[in-house]
Every structure is written in structure tokens, then in C-alpha cells.
Design a protein around this motif. Sequence first.
Motif, mmCIF file in Angstrom:
data_model
loop_
_atom_site.group_PDB
_atom_site.id
_atom_site.type_symbol
_atom_site.label_atom_id
_atom_site.label_comp_id
_atom_site.label_asym_id
_atom_site.label_seq_id
_atom_site.Cartn_x
_atom_site.Cartn_y
_atom_site.Cartn_z
ATOM 1 N N TYR A 2 -5.512 -2.507 -3.617
ATOM 2 C CA TYR A 2 -5.941 -3.085 -2.339
ATOM 3 C C TYR A 2 -7.438 -2.850 -2.121
ATOM 4 N N ILE A 3 -7.875 -1.603 -2.322
ATOM 5 C CA ILE A 3 -9.283 -1.259 -2.110
ATOM 6 C C ILE A 3 -10.176 -2.025 -3.071
ATOM 7 N N THR A 52 0.829 -1.215 0.000
ATOM 8 C CA THR A 52 0.000 0.000 0.000
ATOM 9 C C THR A 52 0.862 1.263 0.000
ATOM 10 N N LYS A 53 2.063 1.164 -0.540
ATOM 11 C CA LYS A 53 2.981 2.313 -0.514
ATOM 12 C C LYS A 53 2.636 3.388 -1.536
ATOM 13 N N THR A 54 2.175 2.982 -2.707
ATOM 14 C CA THR A 54 1.862 3.966 -3.747
ATOM 15 C C THR A 54 0.342 4.113 -3.889
ATOM 16 N N ALA A 55 -0.063 5.145 -4.588
ATOM 17 C CA ALA A 55 -1.494 5.367 -4.819
ATOM 18 C C ALA A 55 -2.097 4.200 -5.612
ATOM 19 N N ASN A 106 -1.015 1.051 -5.611
ATOM 20 C CA ASN A 106 -1.105 -0.074 -4.685
ATOM 21 C C ASN A 106 -2.353 0.038 -3.813
ATOM 22 N N LYS A 107 -2.625 1.232 -3.324
ATOM 23 C CA LYS A 107 -3.799 1.451 -2.470
ATOM 24 C C LYS A 107 -5.088 1.200 -3.237
ATOM 25 N N ARG A 108 -5.141 1.668 -4.489
ATOM 26 C CA ARG A 108 -6.330 1.427 -5.317
ATOM 27 C C ARG A 108 -6.532 -0.067 -5.549
#
Length: 102
Positions: free
Chosen positions: A20-21, A11-14, A16-18
Motif C-alpha cells: 500500500y505504502i 492492509t492486514k499484514t505487514a 500488505n501495508k508495504r
Amino acid sequence: MRIVLFFDLPTKTAKNKRDYIRFRKYLLNEGFEMMQWSVYTRICNNHESMEKRMNLVQKNLPPKGSVRALPVTEKQYTNMRLMLGEKTSNEEHLKINQMTLF
């Protein structure tokens, strides 16, 4: 049967977060319940249903990270020991309504 899904996603980059979500929302929309952070479970009626569900998860995996699936019988699942803490409200809810699923 039940699928226990474990994952560890970056979840380090934007992006990665997208990812994950998106994956977490996919799991929730497919009937998985959060047991703990990054541990989700889903009840399946039989072995064929479990295989179908695991194939669908495989098709919706994020590009990076680690995801593991463990199929277990209900008897094996109910033998799980809670070592510390309390059962989540999701676990209590599933136990109460389990008979209505079958």
C-alpha cells in the motif's frame, strides 16, 4: 484531461501495508494528488498522455486489492458536485495554477 484513480487495498499484514505504502508513494511521485482517502487525481495534457500514464500505473499495481481508473475531461471534472464537506487545499491549489500547466 484528468485521471481519477480509486483504490481499495488490503492492509492486514505487514506485506500488505508495504505494498500500500509503495503504491501510494508511486502515485505521489508521478504527480497524482490525493482528493480523498484512496481517491487520487492527475491532470494530463491530452489523450495520449493520459493513456501513457494509465499504462505506467498498470505496471506498478500492487499484487492484491482493487484499483480503478476513470479518465475524464476537465469540463466533466469541473461539473463534479461537492455534496458534503469542503474542497481540499490540493483542489484549490490546482484550480488556481491550472492555467500555468497549459
